[in-house]
Design an enzyme around this catalytic site. Sequence first.
Site, PDB file in Angstrom:
ATOM      1  N   GLY A  12      30.636  45.043  33.008  1.00  0.00           N
ATOM      2  CA  GLY A  12      31.764  44.458  33.723  1.00  0.00           C
ATOM      3  C   GLY A  12      31.321  43.421  34.737  1.00  0.00           C
ATOM      4  N   ASP A  13      32.295  42.671  35.261  1.00  0.00           N
ATOM      5  CA  ASP A  13      32.056  41.671  36.304  1.00  0.00           C
ATOM      6  C   ASP A  13      31.112  40.561  35.857  1.00  0.00           C
ATOM      7  OD1 ASP A  13      33.674  43.201  37.996  1.00  0.00           O
ATOM      8  OD2 ASP A  13      31.965  44.436  38.584  1.00  0.00           O
ATOM      9  N   GLU A  14      31.162  40.228  34.581  1.00  0.00           N
ATOM     10  CA  GLU A  14      30.277  39.188  34.042  1.00  0.00           C
ATOM     11  C   GLU A  14      30.812  37.785  34.316  1.00  0.00           C
ATOM     12  OE1 GLU A  14      31.721  41.561  32.236  1.00  0.00           O
ATOM     13  OE2 GLU A  14      30.204  42.838  31.308  1.00  0.00           O
ATOM     14  N   LYS A  16      34.450  37.223  33.364  1.00  0.00           N
ATOM     15  CA  LYS A  16      35.482  37.085  32.321  1.00  0.00           C
ATOM     16  C   LYS A  16      36.674  36.278  32.822  1.00  0.00           C
ATOM     17  CE  LYS A  16      35.630  41.589  32.109  1.00  0.00           C
ATOM     18  NZ  LYS A  16      34.455  41.922  32.927  1.00  0.00           N
ATOM     19  N   LYS A  18      36.776  33.858  35.073  1.00  0.00           N
ATOM     20  CA  LYS A  18      36.482  32.425  35.083  1.00  0.00           C
ATOM     21  C   LYS A  18      36.508  31.859  33.659  1.00  0.00           C
ATOM     22  CE  LYS A  18      32.979  29.059  35.179  1.00  0.00           C
ATOM     23  NZ  LYS A  18      31.823  28.380  35.714  1.00  0.00           N
ATOM     24  N   GLY A  40      38.889  43.558  38.114  1.00  0.00           N
ATOM     25  CA  GLY A  40      39.017  42.571  39.183  1.00  0.00           C
ATOM     26  C   GLY A  40      38.441  41.283  38.639  1.00  0.00           C
ATOM     27  N   HIS A  41      39.299  40.355  38.272  1.00  0.00           N
ATOM     28  CA  HIS A  41      38.851  39.103  37.645  1.00  0.00           C
ATOM     29  C   HIS A  41      39.080  37.946  38.620  1.00  0.00           C
ATOM     30  CE1 HIS A  41      39.384  40.894  33.331  1.00  0.00           C
ATOM     31  NE2 HIS A  41      38.583  41.598  34.099  1.00  0.00           N
ATOM     32  N   THR A 128      37.308  53.729  39.997  1.00  0.00           N
ATOM     33  CA  THR A 128      37.962  52.845  40.960  1.00  0.00           C
ATOM     34  C   THR A 128      39.108  53.576  41.669  1.00  0.00           C
ATOM     35  OG1 THR A 128      39.454  52.030  39.251  1.00  0.00           O
ATOM     36  CG2 THR A 128      37.420  50.779  39.603  1.00  0.00           C
ATOM     37  N   GLN A 223      36.639  45.260  32.054  1.00  0.00           N
ATOM     38  CA  GLN A 223      35.386  46.042  32.056  1.00  0.00           C
ATOM     39  C   GLN A 223      34.350  45.407  31.120  1.00  0.00           C
ATOM     40  OE1 GLN A 223      38.605  48.039  31.629  1.00  0.00           O
ATOM     41  NE2 GLN A 223      38.551  47.556  33.791  1.00  0.00           N
ATOM     42  N   THR A 299      37.673  44.796  43.153  1.00  0.00           N
ATOM     43  CA  THR A 299      38.730  45.798  43.214  1.00  0.00           C
ATOM     44  C   THR A 299      38.479  46.788  44.346  1.00  0.00           C
ATOM     45  OG1 THR A 299      39.175  45.570  40.873  1.00  0.00           O
ATOM     46  CG2 THR A 299      39.878  47.627  41.865  1.00  0.00           C
ATOM     47  N   VAL A 413      27.370  27.581  35.936  1.00  0.00           N
ATOM     48  CA  VAL A 413      26.420  27.202  36.989  1.00  0.00           C
ATOM     49  C   VAL A 413      27.095  27.234  38.366  1.00  0.00           C
ATOM     50  CG1 VAL A 413      24.849  25.881  35.515  1.00  0.00           C
ATOM     51  CG2 VAL A 413      26.859  24.738  36.480  1.00  0.00           C
TER      52      VAL A 413
HETATM   53  P1  GDP Z   1      35.015  39.582  35.845  1.00  0.00           P
HETATM   54  O1  GDP Z   1      35.461  40.934  36.271  1.00  0.00           O
HETATM   55  O2  GDP Z   1      34.191  39.626  34.584  1.00  0.00           O
HETATM   56  O3  GDP Z   1      36.133  38.586  35.733  1.00  0.00           O
HETATM   57  O4  GDP Z   1      34.038  39.052  36.987  1.00  0.00           O
HETATM   58  P2  GDP Z   1      34.291  39.156  38.591  1.00  0.00           P
HETATM   59  O5  GDP Z   1      35.321  38.154  38.956  1.00  0.00           O
HETATM   60  O6  GDP Z   1      34.499  40.562  38.985  1.00  0.00           O
HETATM   61  O7  GDP Z   1      32.857  38.760  39.123  1.00  0.00           O
HETATM   62  C1  GDP Z   1      32.274  37.553  38.796  1.00  0.00           C
HETATM   63  C2  GDP Z   1      32.014  36.746  40.076  1.00  0.00           C
HETATM   64  O8  GDP Z   1      31.146  35.684  39.792  1.00  0.00           O
HETATM   65  C3  GDP Z   1      33.250  36.108  40.653  1.00  0.00           C
HETATM   66  O9  GDP Z   1      33.108  36.059  42.042  1.00  0.00           O
HETATM   67  C4  GDP Z   1      33.249  34.705  40.068  1.00  0.00           C
HETATM   68  O10 GDP Z   1      33.913  33.746  40.877  1.00  0.00           O
HETATM   69  C5  GDP Z   1      31.775  34.424  40.044  1.00  0.00           C
HETATM   70  N1  GDP Z   1      31.292  33.542  38.967  1.00  0.00           N
HETATM   71  C6  GDP Z   1      31.710  33.463  37.671  1.00  0.00           C
HETATM   72  N2  GDP Z   1      30.928  32.627  36.979  1.00  0.00           N
HETATM   73  C7  GDP Z   1      29.995  32.151  37.852  1.00  0.00           C
HETATM   74  C8  GDP Z   1      28.875  31.267  37.737  1.00  0.00           C
HETATM   75  O11 GDP Z   1      28.551  30.741  36.673  1.00  0.00           O
HETATM   76  N3  GDP Z   1      28.119  31.046  38.876  1.00  0.00           N
HETATM   77  C9  GDP Z   1      28.431  31.645  40.076  1.00  0.00           C
HETATM   78  N4  GDP Z   1      27.658  31.404  41.114  1.00  0.00           N
HETATM   79  N5  GDP Z   1      29.472  32.472  40.203  1.00  0.00           N
HETATM   80  C10 GDP Z   1      30.230  32.747  39.115  1.00  0.00           C
HETATM   81  P1  IMO Z   2      36.127  44.152  35.414  1.00  0.00           P
HETATM   82  O1  IMO Z   2      37.221  43.917  34.419  1.00  0.00           O
HETATM   83  C1  IMO Z   2      32.982  46.826  36.804  1.00  0.00           C
HETATM   84  C2  IMO Z   2      33.742  51.134  36.437  1.00  0.00           C
HETATM   85  C3  IMO Z   2      33.928  51.941  37.698  1.00  0.00           C
HETATM   86  C4  IMO Z   2      33.358  53.279  37.231  1.00  0.00           C
HETATM   87  C5  IMO Z   2      33.833  53.366  35.789  1.00  0.00           C
HETATM   88  C6  IMO Z   2      35.088  54.193  35.588  1.00  0.00           C
HETATM   89  O2  IMO Z   2      36.354  43.513  36.742  1.00  0.00           O
HETATM   90  O3  IMO Z   2      34.805  43.838  34.809  1.00  0.00           O
HETATM   91  P2  IMO Z   2      37.655  53.719  36.091  1.00  0.00           P
HETATM   92  O4  IMO Z   2      38.379  53.456  37.363  1.00  0.00           O
HETATM   93  O5  IMO Z   2      37.797  52.639  35.081  1.00  0.00           O
HETATM   94  O6  IMO Z   2      37.966  55.065  35.498  1.00  0.00           O
HETATM   95  O7  IMO Z   2      36.087  53.781  36.510  1.00  0.00           O
HETATM   96  O8  IMO Z   2      34.063  52.028  35.379  1.00  0.00           O
HETATM   97  N1  IMO Z   2      34.655  49.962  36.306  1.00  0.00           N
HETATM   98  C7  IMO Z   2      34.264  48.697  36.439  1.00  0.00           C
HETATM   99  N2  IMO Z   2      33.056  48.169  36.777  1.00  0.00           N
HETATM  100  N3  IMO Z   2      34.011  46.006  36.505  1.00  0.00           N
HETATM  101  C8  IMO Z   2      35.213  46.510  36.138  1.00  0.00           C
HETATM  102  O9  IMO Z   2      36.216  45.739  35.705  1.00  0.00           O
HETATM  103  C9  IMO Z   2      35.392  47.910  36.137  1.00  0.00           C
HETATM  104  N4  IMO Z   2      36.431  48.729  35.852  1.00  0.00           N
HETATM  105  C10 IMO Z   2      35.962  49.979  35.950  1.00  0.00           C
HETATM  106  O10 IMO Z   2      33.194  51.387  38.762  1.00  0.00           O
HETATM  107  O11 IMO Z   2      31.943  53.215  37.216  1.00  0.00           O
HETATM  108 MG    MG Z   3      35.418  42.183  37.946  1.00  0.00          MG
END
Ligand code: GDP
Ligand code: IMO
Ligand code: MG
Length: 427
Positions: A12-14, A16, A18, A40-41, A128, A223, A299, A413
């Site tokens: 997660g949090d890669e 997505k 953006k 949390g996107h 969460t 996720q 989140t 980047v």
């Molecule tokens: P998601 O859950 O996969 O949508 O990712 P999150 O939003 O939770 O976390 C990704 C974070 O990295 C966010 O703060 C984005 O604004 C940031 N982000 C996304 N792509 C890039 C990138 O290429 N470079 C940098 N520095 N930040 C990025």
């Molecule tokens: P995005 O979409 C990162 C993790 C939680 C916990 C596990 C189970 O922003 O990538 P849950 O509340 O889903 O039952 O929690 O999954 N988790 C995430 N970690 N990014 C997320 O979403 C997540 N959604 C859930 O931290 O380890």
């Molecule tokens: Mg996220």
Amino acid sequence: MPALVLLGAQWGDEGKGKATDLLGGSVDYVVRYQGGNNAGHTVVVGDQKYALHLLPSGILSPGCTPVIGNGVVVDPSVLLSELSGLNERGVDTSKLLISGNAHIITPYNVTVDKVTERFLGKRKIGTTGRGIGPTYADKINRVGIRVQDLYDESILTQKVEAALDVKNQVLTKLYNRRAIAVGQVVEELLGYAAQIEPYVADTVLVLNQALDNDKVVLFEGGQGTLLDIDHGTYPFVTSSNPTAGGACTGAGVGPTKISRVIGILKAYTTRVGAGPFPTELFDEDGEALRRIGGERGVTTGRDRRCGWFDAVIARYATRVNGLTDFFLTKLDVLTGWEQIPVCVAYEIDGKRVEELPYSQSDFHHAKPVYETLPGWSEDITKAKSFSDLPKNAQNYVKALEDMSGAPISAIGVGPGRDETIEINSFL
Ligand code: GDP
Ligand code: IMO
Ligand code: MG
């Protein structure tokens, strides 16, 4: 039939949000197919930053219809506050469609999530706390409440009664909590019904008709692959299928319609919550990745655990999702390291292992085997094409591509829409 799936290739949090927003301008529909407001996107548009939890990131692209599919779990209070928050910022949300078959996160599901975690003590998952697991459990146990139930008070009451029958026994007798009154829950849920009604639709029909008419549909995962209930690091996972197959069941679109599956891949690795993480760093490098990468949960506000890139996981994501492309994000965060270790295999009980072991015990014992790649110090945030990148950054990307099993078609980047290097077009 241009249907694309965009999903997390790690924990997660890669990035997505953006990536989805970037494509949002060229697609007709963006569909969330699983998860809920555990996601949390982050989307950065100019100087504006948006944190989306339940709503598809396509909601920020005016031409795009955002869809919440049947596989999503919907907390109505979160839905309405997220919509009003966007409306206050001038975002038009009127096109949103919500599946009548999506399940509702009720207040008691949130309570059960929190008390269960507390009861697990040091064995907790680190959820969460948004009621995700208990809502999916009710769905599978066939005592769930669906969006369509909000429009039939008698059915709603019967279903809430059925759900609370057992839950109240557990809450009072096991967890020492007060029983939850059926009438109170029904009243709260009915209070949301009228505001949600304009969005409720037969999203399966809408999406299939759109595909028949050659519209472009993008499925936005929440996720990530390693948090998948079937293919992730169970039990330290979420309760849905973020992997590609989840897009089919969670939106009612057949696999033959999917033309591309894009894995969003961070140039290093992060994880929030408990569970194994072979490349996790507990030293200054981990601290630096957290600081420079801004690795704090959107989140829950929790610090993310940070580590080096893990190619074993990337290969696994390619396999279980049938990835056609990667979108590599946050390459800029690695600027400044002289040497960058990359995990190419694991050592498990003295043996080198190239692929993710299916055994949980083996994975818990996995030690990363690193290869070290030379780093770069030049600022790359203004790079517009691959050739703008310093040689060592190019080589880092090529090495990751070779190890991961699918072409890297875009590179992030920076967090902004335009801070992206596009190599192969996704459409
Ligand atoms: P998601 O859950 O996969 O949508 O990712 P999150 O939003 O939770 O976390 C990704 C974070 O990295 C966010 O703060 C984005 O604004 C940031 N982000 C996304 N792509 C890039 C990138 O290429 N470079 C940098 N520095 N930040 C990025
Ligand atoms: P995005 O979409 C990162 C993790 C939680 C916990 C596990 C189970 O922003 O990538 P849950 O509340 O889903 O039952 O929690 O999954 N988790 C995430 N970690 N990014 C997320 O979403 C997540 N959604 C859930 O931290 O380890
Ligand atoms: Mg996220």
